[in-house]
Enzyme design. Structure first.
Site, PDB file in Angstrom:
ATOM      1  N   GLY A  78       2.892  -6.039   8.652  1.00 47.42           N
ATOM      2  CA  GLY A  78       3.060  -6.583   7.311  1.00 47.42           C
ATOM      3  C   GLY A  78       4.495  -6.826   6.885  1.00 47.42           C
ATOM      4  O   GLY A  78       4.807  -7.849   6.285  1.00 47.42           O
ATOM      5  N   LYS A  94      10.939  -5.642  13.019  1.00 46.04           N
ATOM      6  CA  LYS A  94       9.673  -5.297  13.648  1.00 46.04           C
ATOM      7  C   LYS A  94       8.985  -4.235  12.787  1.00 46.04           C
ATOM      8  O   LYS A  94       9.511  -3.814  11.766  1.00 46.04           O
ATOM      9  CB  LYS A  94       9.909  -4.802  15.079  1.00 46.04           C
ATOM     10  CG  LYS A  94      10.457  -5.918  15.983  1.00 46.04           C
ATOM     11  CD  LYS A  94      10.382  -5.613  17.473  1.00 46.04           C
ATOM     12  CE  LYS A  94      11.513  -4.784  17.965  1.00 46.04           C
ATOM     13  NZ  LYS A  94      11.694  -4.863  19.447  1.00 46.04           N
ATOM     14  N   GLY A  95       7.812  -3.817  13.199  1.00 44.64           N
ATOM     15  CA  GLY A  95       7.083  -2.833  12.405  1.00 44.64           C
ATOM     16  C   GLY A  95       7.637  -1.438  12.617  1.00 44.64           C
ATOM     17  O   GLY A  95       8.233  -1.135  13.645  1.00 44.64           O
ATOM     18  N   ILE A 116       0.832  -1.210   0.000  1.00 45.21           N
ATOM     19  CA  ILE A 116       0.000   0.000   0.000  1.00 45.21           C
ATOM     20  C   ILE A 116       0.866   1.258   0.000  1.00 45.21           C
ATOM     21  O   ILE A 116       0.426   2.334   0.395  1.00 45.21           O
ATOM     22  CB  ILE A 116      -0.989  -0.011   1.187  1.00 45.21           C
ATOM     23  CG1 ILE A 116      -0.255  -0.078   2.538  1.00 45.21           C
ATOM     24  CG2 ILE A 116      -1.935  -1.189   1.069  1.00 45.21           C
ATOM     25  CD1 ILE A 116      -1.200   0.068   3.744  1.00 45.21           C
ATOM     26  N   GLU A 145       3.818   2.471  11.620  1.00 39.93           N
ATOM     27  CA  GLU A 145       2.919   3.178  12.535  1.00 39.93           C
ATOM     28  C   GLU A 145       3.692   3.881  13.641  1.00 39.93           C
ATOM     29  O   GLU A 145       3.278   4.932  14.127  1.00 39.93           O
ATOM     30  CB  GLU A 145       1.897   2.195  13.114  1.00 39.93           C
ATOM     31  CG  GLU A 145       1.038   1.609  12.015  1.00 39.93           C
ATOM     32  CD  GLU A 145      -0.109   0.760  12.519  1.00 39.93           C
ATOM     33  OE1 GLU A 145      -1.122   0.682  11.815  1.00 39.93           O
ATOM     34  OE2 GLU A 145       0.004   0.153  13.598  1.00 39.93           O
ATOM     35  N   PRO A 185      16.448   0.364   4.500  1.00 43.14           N
ATOM     36  CA  PRO A 185      16.513   1.679   5.153  1.00 43.14           C
ATOM     37  C   PRO A 185      15.877   2.798   4.336  1.00 43.14           C
ATOM     38  O   PRO A 185      15.388   3.777   4.899  1.00 43.14           O
ATOM     39  CB  PRO A 185      18.013   1.919   5.322  1.00 43.14           C
ATOM     40  CG  PRO A 185      18.640   0.572   5.261  1.00 43.14           C
ATOM     41  CD  PRO A 185      17.766  -0.254   4.346  1.00 43.14           C
TER      42      PRO A 185
END
Lengths: 213, 731
Positions: B511, B688-689, B468, B692, B619
């Protein structure tokens, strides 16, 4: 086209519309009724010839068709995006006769003889325009939906500065227009990027401008 | 493959391809307008016709009559579908309100009909000829008014308590007790919700914009009463989502119903002015925060309460989430309450819970630091915890929160900040700096993939994962390239098709790590098959530089597939490591603002984020995730506000002219620093995410910077100049 006849239809439609509106006002407060005209007009079509990405195109179009929908739905040039259809987001920016416009805010039939350049006309995956290459290098996009509009707008912006067109942040409109990040951010502000790639987009455009200078 | 013990050394650790700042592999398509989004599939669906939505123009009540007679006679019209024609539809598992309303209307702009015509212009014109008569019912639209009637939500943990909060707060030498509000916000992604639907017999294909293909397939099937196997979703490119495309929306159902009725494929896009009330939004909150501390700045009591509203059957904004984990303190409480509102459906928007919660908590921390006469960075550092404050002994898998704060302070020049507000001037501008903590949990989701090694030695990854704008295409290609010892150019990635293995999908910042872990699992299986085909020992085989080597032999990888393609498929599943360890991501946001001394105009001058989020898989694209989130945080801080008409019950500013989001002129150059981490507890990727995390805390850092610039404390977002003007220092 019979303008008188059109006006008559409009007047009839208007009268019916006001009649419906009056009904709304008279009804009890808990009943709402949408006011709609009881008219179903046959579409008017017209032929328009323009040059799109260097190639002639002749189309027979419903006169209500925007330049944006002519490109996307009739010529299948879907690189130009529909983000709002109201001139609020800039995703539909294309170059018409060298100047950037929101293609959703202009009807296709108004462009008889126009030269239109879309994102597909700037470059291809195998032969990128310098701005397209710079956007990739600086990651000046994420979802990619505003990207064609950003790039077309950037082409227009660099040309506007060259043509000495002042902007809201130009301190001295009598002096020659110059390139700066403040000028760039101001001039690009009609192109929304909700993913928030602005910082990178500015760097991409700046690199292309400096390469040119 | 099951991941139930922390990762040891694996081929990903080589970091030859993964972890490198590669350009996105979908870049050449996206920048040339040749990536085709849902509404643009002339290639797949020639000669489709057009559907246009008829939305409800009341917030609550009943449709008395829909008169479609005139619309049906309009030129080009092929079909009109209302609830009556559609027959019984089942509400999707992930929807709160029905996607096709009528006769009951549950919220403003709920879809009531779709008009299908030969052309877009004809469909739009005919939709305007549908006459709807309503009986309007009174509704609840004002959160502040409904707050007193809010109840404990059925799911989750509405109340948490550790120690004696009330006693500790009452006896704390230094205390803060303040109320904060955050407004309703809209995802406002650039691509409107859009779908093209085509039926072949009783099989339905939807080219649609959806973040969670498997959920979407299930809910389309459930809504329409079809076996899931009869539904296919295709969503290779998605023009942004931010949570707004997690669930099936009206465009998909209207397109499917319209196509069935017209006997032709139908394209439906939600018009921009309909999106804001038709789809979901981030619900407004009212929050109360109480903090008690010792004079040396140790928190002894921390309490966070949040009220939000939603339609009947909906859920709360879980704004207290981070307060359970972010800071130490022996005595703690949280409470979450939910009021019934008849506004459009509230649901997940980027960092649901933490984004809103940190907007309040991190102002409270700034206020508390001031009361304690402590530097806000120092106050936060003093209250770090390496274990779950509610469950002593349960450690964070990694928590480099203090390092984020210290690194950021040093990099940003934080020492130049004046502790007294209103003291820094730059001509007509008051200048201030603000800081806030970033915190978001790391979630892992089962995710699958299929990987093919072709006879030409190229690898192709297939998964229903979506991109997305997050960079999924690229990090998945990097993962497969690393695992198979191939250059990135030798890997293709195909995404977003429900005929592919089920992935984690895109949501909750899970994701990136989850989908690549699924690709890792499939590649482990493929490596075994390749080694087997080459007569090599799979465990000792090394895949590098396009070759497979073992036992003194080294052969090109393509050799393994010379007699036919080799295909492997697997999923990564997770054990209970998330119970043993608390997995979270951390960061620190630093912001400098300038506020015009006379007009109150607020300009963001500098922004820095320092993130501790495990291994960074790319990165370049990860940095973009963070700067994009920082940009959304500027919107949350300074402008985004769905304005509620409390009489008629709808969001008034329902387009991109009225709902203001940041533009180029609002955003300065942004800096991002990632700490060098690898978290073996998260997955074999050790990632990790981050998508957000980048949003969490940004708005509060800006609000705190405005306070530092002006001495005006605004606790009700957005921080607009009208809230400053009458309290600005004298010019």
């Amino acid at each position: 086209m019979d303008i008188t006849d059109q006006l008559n239809i409009s007047r009839r439609g208007f009268l019916k519309l006001t009649a419906v509106s009056a009904t709304v006002a008279a009804t009890p407060p808990l009943v709402a009724r949408a006011a709609v005209p009881d008219v179903a007009r046959a579409p008017v079509t017209q032929q328009v010839a323009m040059e799109v990405n260097g190639k002639p195109a002749t189309l027979s179009l419903d006169t209500r068709t925007t330049l944006l929908d002519a490109l996307r739905e009739h010529m299948h040039l879907t690189g130009t995006k529909k983000g709002c259809d109201h001139g609020q987001c800039g995703a539909c920016t294309v170059l018409v006769d060298g100047r950037r416009i929101n293609s959703c805010l202009t009807l296709a039939v108004m462009h008889e003889g126009s030269k239109v350049t879309t994102i597909e006309g700037l470059g291809t995956p195998d032969a990128l325009h310098p701005l397209q290459a710079a956007f990739i290098k600086h990651d000046g996009y994420q979802c990619g939906y505003c990207t064609p509009g950003q790039i077309c707008s950037a082409v227009g912006v660099l040309d506007e500065i060259r043509r000495d067109v002042p902007s809201h942040v130009t301190a001295d409109i009598g002096a020659k227009a110059t390139f700066s990040t403040a000028e760039l951010r101001e001039r690009m502000s009609g192109n929304i990027c909700r993913c928030g790639a602005y910082s990178n987009i500015v760097e991409a455009i700046t690199e292309v401008q400096e390469g040119r200078a | 493959m099951k991941f139930d013990t922390p990762a040891t050394t694996n081929p990903i650790d080589r970091l030859k391809v993964i972890g490198q700042p590669h350009d996105r592999i979908d870049g050449p398509l996206k920048t040339t307008g040749t990536a085709h989004y849902a509404y643009e599939r002339h290639d797949a669906v020639p000669n489709h016709v057009y559907g246009y939505i008829v939305p409800a123009t009341i917030a609550k009540g009943r449709v008395v009559n829909i008169d479609t007679a005139t619309a049906r006679r309009a030129p080009g019209v092929l079909a009109i579908v209302t609830a009556k024609e559609a027959g019984p539809l089942t509400k999707g598992q992930y929807n709160t309100a029905k996607l096709l309303g009528g006769p009951e209307v549950q919220h403003y702009h709920q879809a009531l009909a779709v008009v299908v015509a030969e052309t877009f212009e004809e469909a739009r014109a005919a939709a305007g000829l549908v006459r709807v008569d309503y009986a309007r019912s009174p509704g609840a639209f004002d959160l502040a008014a409904a707050k007193g009637r809010a109840v404990k939500p059925e799911d989750g943990q509405p109340d948490t308590a550790v120690g004696d909060f009330a006693g500790a707060f009452a006896s704390a030498p230094v205390t803060l007790d303040a109320m904060y509000t955050t407004p309703d916000q809209s995802h406002a992604m650039m691509e409107p919700h859009a779908t093209i639907a085509a039926w072949e017999g009783d099989k339905l294909t939807l080219w649609t914009a959806n973040q969670m293909i498997h959920w979407g397939k299930g809910d389309v099937a459930k809504t329409l009463g079809l076996p899931p196997d009869n539904v296919r979703l295709v969503s290779p490119y998605i023009g942004g989502g931010f949570g707004g495309k997690l669930f099936v929306r009206a465009d998909a159902i209207l397109a499917a119903l319209g196509a069935k009725a017209a006997g032709r494929p139908v394209a439906v896009a939600l018009p921009r002015p309909v999106m804001f009330n038709n789809t979901t939004h981030r619900p407004a909150t009212i929050q109360r925060i109480r903090i008690g501390a010792t004079p040396d700045g140790k928190i002894t009591a921390i309490g966070h309460e949040s009220w939000s509203g939603d339609l009947p059957g909906g859920g709360p904004e879980t704004a207290v989430q981070q307060t359970r984990l972010l800071y130490a303190g022996a005595n703690r409480m949280t409470a979450t309450r939910l009021a019934t509102l008849d506004l459009p459906e509230g649901n997940a928007m980027r960092a649901p819970g933490e984004a809103s919660g940190l907007m309040a908590l991190e102002i409270a921390m700034d206020e508390m630091a001031e009361k304690l006469k402590l530097d806000p960075v120092d106050f936060r550092v003093r209250n770090d915890t390496q274990e779950d404050p509610e469950k002593p002994g349960r450690r964070f898998s990694q928590r480099n929160f203090v390092q984020c704060m210290r690194k950021g302070a040093e990099q940003f020049g934080w020492s130049k900040r004046s502790a007294t507000p209103g003291k820094m001037r730059d001509g007509a501008w008051l200048v201030g700096m603000g800081v806030a903590s970033a915190f978001r949990n790391n979630l892992v989701m089962k995710s699958g993939a299929r990987v093919r090694l072709g006879t030409d030695g190229r690898a192709t990854v297939e998964t229903d994962m979506t991109d997305i704008g997050t960079g999924s295409y690229t990090i998945i290609a990097q993962t497969a390239a690393e695992m198979l010892g191939l250059p990135l150019s030798q890997v293709s990635v195909v995404l977003g098709d429900s005929s592919f293995p089920v992935s984690s999908g895109s949501g909750g910042q899970w994701g990136g790590n989850s989908s690549t872990a699924g690709v890792y699992a499939a590649c482990v299986k493929l490596r075994e098959a390749i080694a087997g085909a080459l007569g090599m020992d799979a465990a000792s085989a090394v895949f590098d530089d396009g070759k497979v080597s073992a036992g003194g032999r080294s052969v090109p990888i393509a050799e393994a597939a010379k007699s036919g393609e080799i295909v492997a498929e697997d999923s990564m599943e997770y054990g209970d490591l998330e119970k043993t360890f608390q997995q979270s991501t951390f960061g620190a946001h630093f912001v400098e603002v300038a506020v015009h001394a006379a007009t109150g105009e607020i300009r963001v001058r500098r922004m820095l984020a320092v993130c501790a989020a495990g291994r960074i898989l790319n990165p370049k694209s990860a940095r973009s995730q963070v700067i994009g989130a920082m940009t959304m945080g500027v919107g949350a801080a300074l402008m985004e506000d769905l304005y509620v008409d409390k009489r008629l019950g709808f969001f008034v500013n329902h387009d991109l002219a009225g709902y203001e989001v940041p533009v180029h002129a609002d955003i300065p150059h942004q800096e991002v620093i990632f700490l060098d981490e690898a978290d073996p507890v998260s997955s074999p990727m050790k990632a990790k995410g981050v998508g957000e995390l980048g949003l969490c805390g940004v708005a509060a850092a800006i609000a705190n910077a405005v306070y530092n610039a002006t001495g005006v404390r605004v606790r009700d977002y957005p921080v607009t100049l009208d809230k400053l003007l009458d309290r600005l220092p004298t010019v």
